[in-house]
Design an enzyme around this catalytic site. Structure first.
Site, mmCIF file in Angstrom:
data_model
loop_
_atom_site.group_PDB
_atom_site.id
_atom_site.type_symbol
_atom_site.label_atom_id
_atom_site.label_comp_id
_atom_site.label_asym_id
_atom_site.label_seq_id
_atom_site.Cartn_x
_atom_site.Cartn_y
_atom_site.Cartn_z
ATOM 1 N N HIS A 71 0.843 -1.200 0.000
ATOM 2 C CA HIS A 71 0.000 0.000 0.000
ATOM 3 C C HIS A 71 0.873 1.242 0.000
ATOM 4 O O HIS A 71 1.993 1.243 0.522
ATOM 5 C CB HIS A 71 -0.986 0.005 1.169
ATOM 6 C CG HIS A 71 -0.375 0.011 2.544
ATOM 7 N ND1 HIS A 71 0.087 1.166 3.145
ATOM 8 C CD2 HIS A 71 -0.176 -0.978 3.445
ATOM 9 C CE1 HIS A 71 0.550 0.884 4.353
ATOM 10 N NE2 HIS A 71 0.395 -0.413 4.560
ATOM 11 N N ASP A 73 -0.270 4.396 1.073
ATOM 12 C CA ASP A 73 -0.625 5.400 2.072
ATOM 13 C C ASP A 73 0.100 5.145 3.388
ATOM 14 O O ASP A 73 0.561 4.042 3.675
ATOM 15 C CB ASP A 73 -2.137 5.456 2.294
ATOM 16 C CG ASP A 73 -2.716 4.153 2.807
ATOM 17 O OD1 ASP A 73 -2.325 3.072 2.314
ATOM 18 O OD2 ASP A 73 -3.572 4.195 3.725
ATOM 19 N N ASP A 103 6.447 0.686 7.200
ATOM 20 C CA ASP A 103 5.043 0.374 6.869
ATOM 21 C C ASP A 103 4.553 1.276 5.753
ATOM 22 O O ASP A 103 3.920 2.289 6.027
ATOM 23 C CB ASP A 103 4.194 0.530 8.127
ATOM 24 C CG ASP A 103 2.752 0.129 7.932
ATOM 25 O OD1 ASP A 103 2.458 -0.588 6.960
ATOM 26 O OD2 ASP A 103 1.911 0.535 8.751
ATOM 27 N N GLU A 135 -5.098 1.713 2.614
ATOM 28 C CA GLU A 135 -5.029 0.525 3.472
ATOM 29 C C GLU A 135 -5.134 0.917 4.935
ATOM 30 O O GLU A 135 -5.757 0.209 5.736
ATOM 31 C CB GLU A 135 -3.714 -0.228 3.216
ATOM 32 C CG GLU A 135 -3.611 -1.582 3.900
ATOM 33 C CD GLU A 135 -3.062 -1.521 5.326
ATOM 34 O OE1 GLU A 135 -3.156 -2.532 6.045
ATOM 35 O OE2 GLU A 135 -2.548 -0.448 5.728
ATOM 36 N N GLU A 136 -4.520 2.038 5.295
ATOM 37 C CA GLU A 136 -4.439 2.422 6.700
ATOM 38 C C GLU A 136 -5.778 2.854 7.299
ATOM 39 O O GLU A 136 -5.899 2.987 8.511
ATOM 40 C CB GLU A 136 -3.409 3.553 6.882
ATOM 41 C CG GLU A 136 -1.982 3.169 6.548
ATOM 42 C CD GLU A 136 -1.352 2.222 7.558
ATOM 43 O OE1 GLU A 136 -2.061 1.763 8.475
ATOM 44 O OE2 GLU A 136 -0.146 1.926 7.417
ATOM 45 N N GLU A 163 3.819 -6.377 4.065
ATOM 46 C CA GLU A 163 3.763 -5.697 5.361
ATOM 47 C C GLU A 163 4.985 -6.092 6.204
ATOM 48 O O GLU A 163 5.575 -7.161 6.007
ATOM 49 C CB GLU A 163 2.481 -6.086 6.100
ATOM 50 C CG GLU A 163 1.210 -5.545 5.491
ATOM 51 C CD GLU A 163 0.948 -4.081 5.821
ATOM 52 O OE1 GLU A 163 1.763 -3.465 6.546
ATOM 53 O OE2 GLU A 163 -0.064 -3.542 5.343
ATOM 54 N N HIS A 357 3.767 3.251 12.544
ATOM 55 C CA HIS A 357 2.907 4.303 13.081
ATOM 56 C C HIS A 357 3.572 5.130 14.183
ATOM 57 O O HIS A 357 2.937 6.031 14.733
ATOM 58 C CB HIS A 357 1.586 3.713 13.635
ATOM 59 C CG HIS A 357 0.792 2.943 12.632
ATOM 60 N ND1 HIS A 357 -0.455 2.436 12.902
ATOM 61 C CD2 HIS A 357 1.057 2.594 11.344
ATOM 62 C CE1 HIS A 357 -0.924 1.788 11.841
ATOM 63 N NE2 HIS A 357 -0.007 1.874 10.883
#
Length: 384
Positions: A71, A73, A103, A135-136, A163, A357
């Site tokens: 992903h 984003d 990530d 995705e997030e 991931e 994150h």
């Protein structure tokens, strides 16, 4: 370690693709890189046209191959204290810092950096790139792409979702269902509280029911010891309601979720919550105020992943990663969506989920090297 990988990661980190933003500048740059090597690709847009998935194929398109999926984003940096600019790749020792390094732009960078090697080999089976949006915020982007693939004559033989797993093969993750609940009551002065319907109190009663359901799942429900949390969980995350203490609140909202072992019925749990609200709580509320009640909104959800340990895609992933172990995780990915679309899938990628994150997110250069080796072995496999 390929300097091209680091240079590619630097470009990718430089695009602020926080989920609230468009990802089209990043997608356009990737398209340019693909075009330089003569690789065809296509976009699948969202409803607004401001975001897009990108799918590319290297090698023959008429035989089953393998998807490398990531992903584009990233999560926000708002309120986080970073030692360096989160959207400028910064090297400190053996680590590369920046939002998305782990990530999961590190994986995407490894894929794109391998383009010269991919096009130089006469592949007998294709290698596809799948780069998605949003995705997030609930895996919102990739379903449209998987639907597009399902309508094509040849499905891929397998998919590797990159991931951050420290290049360990993940064969299973939980299903997620999340909801927002609005509670409508009737306000009055708090000295006349029995004449009103306290929306906060009724929300609290439903939250307690969700909590008790979670405890029952923990104590009596099915378990799978390979998961870091080996049972289905229930969680209430936010609540807002009321204005001042001397007014009975006529509104309250809260959000909750279930993260469900992949072979269990996620919908049955949410149905149990709504049934309790309708059968037990609403009759009390409506006896005082007919307009009172509960209003449920499904927010996000994605299917779990449950790939067999002996599945060909699992065995191939272990061989490509140079590992014999595998694991299961509580967090969700796009892998379950690919699997539900008929494409056997596992999760394997560079970096640690522990960094995802967080402020000063980083990836070890050694992790990118292991990912490069994985792709090199995949190229050898597809070249026969």
């Amino acid at each position: 370690m390929s300097p091209r990988t680091i240079a590619t990661l630097e470009r990718l980190v430089g695009f602020d693709t926080t989920s609230r933003n468009t990802n089209l500048p990043l997608i356009a740059w990737v398209e340019e890189e693909l075009a330089r090597f003569g690789v065809p690709s296509f976009r699948v847009y969202d409803e607004t046209g401001e975001k897009a998935n990108l799918f590319a194929t290297i090698g023959p398109a008429d035989v089953p191959g393998y998807v490398l999926s990531g992903h584009t984003d990233v999560v926000p940096v708002d309120g986080q204290e970073w030692e360096s600019d989160p959207f400028t790749l910064t090297r400190r020792g053996s680590r590369l810092y920046g939002r998305g390094t782990s990530d999961m732009k590190g994986f995407v960078a490894c894929c794109i950096a391998k383009l010269p090697d991919l096009v130089a080999r006469p592949l007998k089976m294709p290698i596809h790139f799948s780069f998605s949006y949003d995705e997030e915020v609930g895996c919102l982007g990739v379903p449209g792409l998987v639907s597009e693939l399902a309508g094509r004559p040849v499905l891929p033989a397998g998919c590797f979702v990159g991931e951050p797993t420290s290049m360990q093969v993940v064969v299973s993750h939980k299903t997620k269902r999340s909801f927002n609940v609005r509670v409508q009551g009737r306000s009055c002065h708090s000295s006349l509280a029995p004449e009103g319907v306290n929306a906060v109190e009724y929300a609290a009663r439903l939250i307690v029911f969700i909590r008790e359901l979670g405890v029952k799942l923990r104590d009596e429900g099915p378990r799978d010891g390979l998961f870091d949390v080996p049972f289905t969980t229930a969680h209430t995350g936010t609540i807002q309601g009321g204005t001042v203490l001397n007014i009975v609140p006529d509104h309250c909202e809260f959000s909750y979720e279930f993260r469900v072992l992949p072979r269990e019925d996620a919908d049955a749990l949410s149905e149990a919550v709504e049934a309790y609200a309708r059968a037990v709580l609403e009759p009390e509320m409506k006896a005082i105020a007919p307009e009172a009640g509960f209003f449920f909104e499904s927010v996000t959800g994605f299917p779990g992943l449950d790939t067999a340990v002996e599945a060909p895609v699992t065995l191939l992933a272990k061989r490509l990663a140079g590992r014999n172990d595998h694991s299961k995780v509580a967090y969700g990915t796009e892998a379950g969506i690919f699997e539900a679309g008929g494409i056997p899938t596992v999760v394997v990628g560079p970096g640690s989920i522990e960094q995802a994150h967080k402020p000063d997110e980083f990836i070890e250069i050694a992790e990118l090297e292991r990912c490069e080796a994985f792709i090199d072995r995949l190229i050898d496999h597809c070249a026969g």
